[in-house]
Structure formats: structure tokens, C-alpha cells
Write a protein that holds these residues in place. Structure first.
Motif, PDB file in Angstrom:
ATOM      1  N   GLU A   1      -2.447  -0.153  -8.485  1.00  0.00           N
ATOM      2  CA  GLU A   1      -1.082   0.783  -7.927  1.00  0.00           C
ATOM      3  C   GLU A   1       0.008   1.201  -9.379  1.00  0.00           C
ATOM      4  OE1 GLU A   1       1.877  -1.202  -5.147  1.00  0.00           O
ATOM      5  OE2 GLU A   1       3.880  -0.182  -5.965  1.00  0.00           O
TER       6      GLU A   1
ATOM      7  N   ILE B   1       5.128   7.362  -3.337  1.00  0.00           N
ATOM      8  CA  ILE B   1       5.556   7.146  -5.094  1.00  0.00           C
ATOM      9  C   ILE B   1       6.211   7.860  -5.200  1.00  0.00           C
ATOM     10  CG2 ILE B   1       4.184   7.132  -7.074  1.00  0.00           C
ATOM     11  CD1 ILE B   1       2.218   5.177  -5.357  1.00  0.00           C
TER      12      ILE B   1
ATOM     13  N   VAL C   1       6.135  -3.718  -7.377  1.00  0.00           N
ATOM     14  CA  VAL C   1       4.561  -3.307  -7.764  1.00  0.00           C
ATOM     15  C   VAL C   1       3.726  -4.556  -7.040  1.00  0.00           C
ATOM     16  CG1 VAL C   1       2.427  -2.706  -9.099  1.00  0.00           C
ATOM     17  CG2 VAL C   1       5.227  -1.442  -9.604  1.00  0.00           C
TER      18      VAL C   1
ATOM     19  N   GLY D   1       0.765  -1.222  -0.004  1.00  0.00           N
ATOM     20  CA  GLY D   1      -0.326  -0.388  -0.138  1.00  0.00           C
ATOM     21  C   GLY D   1       1.268   1.357  -0.441  1.00  0.00           C
ATOM     22  N   LYS D   2       1.024   1.753  -1.502  1.00  0.00           N
ATOM     23  CA  LYS D   2       2.374   2.958  -0.981  1.00  0.00           C
ATOM     24  C   LYS D   2       1.621   4.066  -0.846  1.00  0.00           C
ATOM     25  CE  LYS D   2       6.018   0.038  -3.862  1.00  0.00           C
ATOM     26  NZ  LYS D   2       5.101  -1.209  -4.061  1.00  0.00           N
TER      27      LYS D   2
ATOM     28  N   ASP E   1       0.404   8.321  -2.301  1.00  0.00           N
ATOM     29  CA  ASP E   1       0.833   8.941  -3.087  1.00  0.00           C
ATOM     30  C   ASP E   1       2.523  10.022  -3.067  1.00  0.00           C
ATOM     31  OD1 ASP E   1      -1.555   7.725  -4.009  1.00  0.00           O
ATOM     32  OD2 ASP E   1      -2.220   9.960  -4.510  1.00  0.00           O
TER      33      ASP E   1
END
Ligand code: LLP
Length: 387
Positions: A118, A100, A113, A94-95, A97
Motif C-alpha cells: 500500500e 488513494i 498505511v 484495502g484502499k 487506487d
């Protein structure tokens, strides 16, 4: 050098605290480097989730390892420690924003990924920035590992990765996107794995997947096999350096590579586990009809592994001078019954004021500390600082 011989350095330091023996750490790193230098296409990325102590990180960076991050905070911490961004792999189911964005701004080596949504977000954010992000897909290989259920990650029931049957679809999708470049596959089956057969099973699964990709005309450059190599919690003094020789030999023997491919490893525990100890002071020794309790000033807020995973860390009394031994439950001060480090263990006869060391606590110790009960977070010191 046994930890008992370090005890003079601990005078005046507020307990509980973590102590990192940089000699053990450097020996461990040398042993890793001795193995990987046999292969010009093997790269180890230290899994910083195991321990993000800045001084520990600096020693690991000096040894030339890359780094495996699972959050923006970890990326910030490793950059602070001096790791180059182009050696960072960034995993995580669960990255956010901003995480990222950070990875793209810093031009990290690769995003691992874990889902199509995602991938879409990474492509969108990279497009906004006019950049191209390198991506690998984390594939769930459905390979079990002989370890505690809470630290098994490679089974279909776990939340991690993309199903094997969706692998080609996601790769095809990535190939249609302008702002991501698909480079390879990522795996991780679990942690504290001592059975080499588990890694053999992973290598064989990767071989099958590579055959499948080859048949579909898909080329990959990066094969990331994750981490997971375990350490000897029962006998850390006798066995302080993990068996890197056998570990890397598994991949050398069983993983079939195509020309030009690089193999990436994400070892955490095996790198830092044995160099660290949690040092705690005995507050009281209390006896009831059936037990003697050594009540110490560290609790599960300082080292949660026994409470969370039924882990056993070897405990030694560093300061007791008695010739006698006794049997104790070593317990912390937190208001929960699970705040127990170990039960019915033999220690040199222990009294108020003695210092105990919980060994093999370099990995998932300090970093998992919490402030429950409004307790202070433990400090971490290296042997180089406390001379
Ligand atoms: N790569 C990925 C994608 C991971 O999830 C992990 C660990 C690693 C690498 C590093 O694994 P290692 O080489 O350290 O086994 N807190 C638990 C362990 C959790 C491991 C989480 N993932 C414990 O104290 O045992």
C-alpha cells in the motif's frame, strides 16, 4: 429527556426509522471537548463508520472534531458535511487506487498505511500527481481487548496493521521514498471497550515502541491511538454520556510523549451511540405454547448488531398505556431465525400498532442497514427536524 417524551413527534413518520436526539449528541460532544481542551496536543477524529447521517455529521463538525474515514465514499460524505480535508485521517486495510487518489487530491491530513504494497502505491500515485502524501503506519500492537471477538482488531491473528517487528523496516523504507512523508504511528485495538486496563496496555505498548524508535534515532510527530471506548447498552437512560474523563485520563497518565508530539483519537461509538434509537412498529403479537412474540416492522436489515454480535439494545414500548407488563421475544419480519432483537424481555403489555424504541442505536445502526429481502433502507431524522 426520556425518549418516551418525544413520541408525539413520530406521528405520520413511516417506520422503521432512526431518531437522533441532538441534545444528547451535543452534550456528548461538549463532554469530549471539555476533556480535550485540557491538552493542546489532543485531537479527536470522529470515526464516521459509526454513523454517516449528514445531519448528525453536521452537528459533529460544528463541535470542531476531525474525522476518521475508511473509504473514498466516507471521504466524499464528510466533505459534503463540511469537514475540512486537513482534519481527515484515512485508514483501511484495502484502499483502492481511486480512494488513494481522492485522498491525495484533497490533501487529507494523513493516510494510516497498513502494508508495504500500500505504501508503494501511495508513493507512486502521489509521484504521478507531483504531491507528497503524509503517512502514519498502523502497527498491530498485539494487545487484546475485552470485547466481542468480531470487533477485536489488535491481535496478531487479525488482518489489521503491520507487525511490530517490521515497524523499523517500513519506516526506513518510507524515508527513502520521495512522495510520502512519514509522520507517526497508528493503533486500534477494538471496539466497545469498557475496561480502562485495555487502553492502559495499549499506552504501555506504545511507550515500548517509542523507546525502540528513539534508540534507532527515528522521530515521530503523530501518535494515533484509535478509538474503541464503549457505551452503556444496559442503562442508556441512566448513563447517556460515556466516561470520557477516565478515558482521556488513561492516556494523560500512561502515554509518554516526546516534545512536540500530538495525540489523535478516533472515537466512533462513544460519540454517536447513545443519541440514536431505532423506532419500529409492532405488526403482530403472536403466542405459542411457550412464547409470546412481538413481531415488529424492523429487522436485522435495519439493525444488524444483535444478529451479528449478540448485542443487546434496550427496548422500550413508547406508546403502550397498560399498567401490566409481559414477557416477549421481539423479532423482525426477515426470513431468518437470527432476525431476533431480544428474547424474554419485559415490556409494558404490547399490542399491534405500538411503537417500540431500540435504544443506543446511534452507532453502527443506520449505516449498517442493508437491502436484503428487497427491504427499504430506514430513514434517519434528528430531533431538530421532527419538532
Ligand atoms: N479506528 C479504527 C481504525 C477502527 O477500525 C474503528 C472501528 C474505530 C476507529 C472506531 O471504533 P469505535 O470508537 O466506534 O469503537 N460494527 C461494530 C463495530 C465495528 C468497529 C470497527 N472499527 C459494532 O456494531 O459493534
Amino acid at each position: 429527556m426520556a425518549i418516551t417524551s418525544h413520541v408525539e413527534r413520530f406521528a405520520g413518520i413511516r417506520t422503521p426509522f432512526y431518531y437522533y436526539d441532538t441534545n444528547i449528541l451535543r452534550e456528548t460532544l461538549d463532554s469530549i471537548n471539555a476533556e480535550i481542551k485540557k491538552h493542546d496536543n489532543y485531537f479527536v477524529h470522529y470515526a464516521v463508520k459509526a454513523n454517516a447521517n449528514l445531519k448528525v455529521l453536521q452537528v459533529i463538525n460544528e463541535a470542531g472534531l476531525g474525522i476518521d474515514c475508511v473509504s473514498g465514499g466516507e471521504i466524499e460524505q464528510v466533505l459534503k458535511a463540511g469537514f475540512p480535508a486537513n482534519k481527515i485521517v484515512f485508514a483501511g486495510v484495502g484502499k483502492s487506487d481511486w480512494e488513494i487518489e481522492l485522498g491525495i487530491d484533497k490533501e487529507i491530513f494523513c493516510f494510516n498505511v497498513e502494508s508495504i504494497p500500500e505504501l508503494e502505491v501511495i508513493n507512486e500515485i502521489a509521484a504521478r500527481k507531483g504531491k507528497v502524501a503524509t503517512v502514519c503506519f498502523r502497527i498491530n500492537p498485539n494487545v487484546g481487548a475485552h470485547t466481542h471477538a468480531n470487533i477485536t482488531t489488535g491481535l496478531a491473528e487479525n488482518k489489521f496493521g503491520i507487525d511490530m517487528q517490521d515497524m523499523e523496516t517500513v519506516i526506513r523504507l518510507a524515508q527513502t521514498m520521495k512522495n510520502v512523508q512519514f509522520k507517526g504511528l497508528h493503533f486500534h485495538i477494538g471496539s466497545q471497550i469498557l475496561e480502562m486496563d485495555d487502553f492502559i496496555a495499549l499506552a504501555q505498548r506504545i511507550n515500548d515502541l517509542q523507546d525502540q524508535l528513539e534508540a534507532a534515532g527515528i522521530k515521530i510527530e503523530i501518535v494515533n491511538v484509535g478509538g474503541g471506548l464503549g457505551i452503556d447498552y444496559a442503562n442508556p437512560e441512566g448513563n447517556p454520556i460515556p466516561n470520557f474523563k477516565d478515558y482521556f485520563a488513561v492516556y494523560d497518565k500512561y502515554l509518554k510523549l516526546r516534545p512536540g508530539q500530538t495525540v489523535h483519537f478516533e472515537l466512533g461509538r462513544a460519540v454517536v451511540g447513545q443519541c440514536g434509537a431505532l423506532i419500529t412498529k409492532v405488526l403482530y403479537v403472536k403466542e405459542n405454547a411457550i412464547k409470546k412474540f412481538a413481531i415488529v416492522d424492523a429487522g436485522f436489515t435495519d439493525l444488524i448488531r444483535p444478529a451479528l454480535y449478540d448485542a443487546h439494545h434496550r427496548i422500550v414500548n413508547l406508546t403502550a398505556t397498560s399498567a401490566e407488563t409481559d414477557t416477549y421475544d421481539v423479532v423482525g419480519p426477515i426470513c431468518e431465525s437470527s432476525d431476533v432483537f431480544d428474547k424474554d424481555i419485559t415490556l409494558t403489555k404490547t399490542k399491534r400498532g405500538d411503537l417500540l424504541a431500540l435504544l443506543s442505536a446511534g452507532a453502527y445502526g443506520e449505516i449498517m442497514a442493508s437491502g436484503y429481502n428487497c427491504r427499504r433502507l430506514p430513514e434517519g431524522y434528528t430531533s431538530e427536524e421532527l419538532k
